[in-house]
Design an enzyme around this catalytic site. Structure first.
Site, PDB file in Angstrom:
ATOM      1  N   ASP A 107      10.049 -31.354 -17.246  1.00 59.34           N
ATOM      2  CA  ASP A 107       9.012 -32.389 -17.087  1.00 59.34           C
ATOM      3  C   ASP A 107       7.993 -32.285 -18.214  1.00 59.34           C
ATOM      4  O   ASP A 107       7.830 -31.214 -18.806  1.00 59.34           O
ATOM      5  CB  ASP A 107       8.278 -32.199 -15.752  1.00 59.34           C
TER       6      ASP A 107
HETATM    7  N1  URA Z   1      11.706 -28.266 -11.735  1.00 61.58           N
HETATM    8  C1  URA Z   1      10.680 -29.121 -11.859  1.00 61.58           C
HETATM    9  O1  URA Z   1      10.098 -29.542 -10.876  1.00 61.58           O
HETATM   10  N2  URA Z   1      10.315 -29.483 -13.111  1.00 61.58           N
HETATM   11  C2  URA Z   1      10.910 -29.032 -14.238  1.00 61.58           C
HETATM   12  O2  URA Z   1      10.516 -29.402 -15.339  1.00 61.58           O
HETATM   13  C3  URA Z   1      11.978 -28.135 -14.080  1.00 61.58           C
HETATM   14  C4  URA Z   1      12.350 -27.760 -12.812  1.00 61.58           C
END
Ligand code: URA
Length: 239
Positions: A107
């Site tokens: 993310d």
């Molecule tokens: N889980 C999440 O919620 N975000 C990420 O970026 C990776 C794993």
């Protein structure tokens, strides 16, 4: 395996531009090998261990790129980022020409270990859900980490749109608001959604390892990257 290619083709393969543009660079005396300017683009070169100098900078020929980036927050892994700069902007421009892509996604606000490559089969194999490669995350939570929270994450929580509960491979408390969670799947926002489903909230997330490849061992500041060698790539195997 050693292969012989003309220098313009080699430069093109390394992301320095079109074949015509690379010929221009060679004609302009911008390319040297072992201190000698190479002015003939037709010259055949062994690519094995080839080191060339272009615009005064040294480059090693690499058939494929395998890169580890310590991703900072506020960079997007998407090919067409919309709200923040893309992670590719953290790498040399030549790598975009080589179609380097993130292996899976983090993310925009997640930090830590991100693999990037231009090797399609490698990207495919690493991203495949059939390949159970553990991914280790350090999460900071809004509410206190309790034994019940750890237990719920270990026994599995039901996420919206998932056919069954998803469980952490391992999960341990690191501090009052810190836990380490290891997942094999890579579902959308998985750590954040699992924490929300277990009645807590993720306020910060860092990926600290993929398989046996540990971010700390790479000694990268946020935003820094490195090439991965064969030994490091061998650590990216299922547990
Ligand atoms: N889980 C999440 O919620 N975000 C990420 O970026 C990776 C794993």
């Amino acid at each position: 395996m050693a292969s012989k290619f003309s220098l313009d083709r080699i430069l093109q393969s390394q992301g320095f531009g079109t074949r015509k543009y690379c010929r221009g660079l060679i004609d302009d005396g911008e390319v040297s090998i072992g201190g000698e300017i190479i002015g003939d683009y037709r010259l055949g070169m062994d690519t094995d261990h080839l080191i060339f100098n272009i615009f005064g900078e040294e480059w090693t020929y690499r058939e494929h790129l395998y890169i580890a980036l310590n991703k900072p927050a506020n960079f997007e892994c998407s090919r067409k980022p919309s709200h923040h700069p893309g992670v590719l902007t953290l790498l040399p421009e030549q790598f975009s020409w080589r179609d380097v892509q993130p292996v899976g996604r983090l993310d925009h606000d997640t930090t830590g270990l991100l693999l990037m490559s231009d090797d399609g089969p490698f990207i495919h194999a690493q991203s495949s859900p059939k390949r159970h490669i553990p991914k280790v995350y350090a999460a900071t939570t809004h509410d206190t980490v309790t034994p019940e929270l750890v237990e719920r994450l270990l026994s599995g929580v039901q996420l919206h749109d998932e056919p069954g509960p998803l469980a952490a491979i391992t999960c341990k408390k690191l501090g009052d608001h810190q836990l380490e969670i290891v997942l094999e799947q890579g579902k959308y926002h998985q750590v954040k959604r699992m924490l929300a489903a277990a009645d807590n909230h993720c306020v910060a997330l860092q990926r600290v390892a993929i398989g046996g490849l540990i971010l700390e061992a790479l000694d990268l500041d946020e935003g820094e990257w490195c090439y991965l060698d064969a030994e490091q790539l061998a650590l990216l195997v299922p547990a």
